[in-house]
Design an enzyme around this catalytic site. Structure first.
Site, PDB file in Angstrom:
ATOM      1  N   CYS A  17       0.827  -1.206   0.000  1.00 20.32           N
ATOM      2  CA  CYS A  17       0.000   0.000   0.000  1.00 20.32           C
ATOM      3  C   CYS A  17       0.864   1.260   0.000  1.00 20.32           C
ATOM      4  O   CYS A  17       1.588   1.526   0.966  1.00 20.32           O
ATOM      5  CB  CYS A  17      -0.907  -0.043   1.227  1.00 20.32           C
ATOM      6  SG  CYS A  17      -1.762   1.480   1.612  1.00 20.32           S
ATOM      7  N   CYS A  20       0.134   3.757   2.783  1.00 15.00           N
ATOM      8  CA  CYS A  20       0.599   3.188   4.055  1.00 15.00           C
ATOM      9  C   CYS A  20       2.074   3.508   4.283  1.00 15.00           C
ATOM     10  O   CYS A  20       2.497   3.764   5.417  1.00 15.00           O
ATOM     11  CB  CYS A  20       0.404   1.670   4.075  1.00 15.00           C
ATOM     12  SG  CYS A  20      -1.325   1.147   3.984  1.00 15.00           S
TER      13      CYS A  20
END
Length: 89
Positions: A17, A20
């Site tokens: 991600c 993230c």
């Protein structure tokens, strides 16, 4: 496992991600400045049961706990100032 005592900020993330990874860098700065909030990282791919328990539908999601009780939730990228506001420091 999420600690049930004290102030805890949990980062639900995945290694693939992009947002993230940006949150991870901000969390590093946060941890350098703030010492009274424990930061816990939970990889949703490795621990889907905990992610499901906390109804994680998108990542990154940050959940702030005080003594095991959810106080705040934030999904998406955040700034250092937003993290401080989220955890009331």
């Amino acid at each position: 496992m999420i600690p049930t005592k004290g102030r805890v900020l949990v980062d639900f993330f995945a290694t693939w991600c992009g947002p993230c990874k940006m949150v991870a860098k901000t969390l590093e700065k946060y941890e350098e400045e703030i010492d009274n909030v424990k930061v816990v990282k939970i990889n949703v791919d490795e621990d889907p049961d905990t992610a499901s328990e906390y109804n994680i539908r998108s990542i990154p999601t940050l959940i702030y706990f005080e003594d095991g009780k959810i106080i705040e939730r934030q999904t998406g990228n955040v700034t250092l100032a937003q993290l401080k506001e989220l955890t009331k420091v």
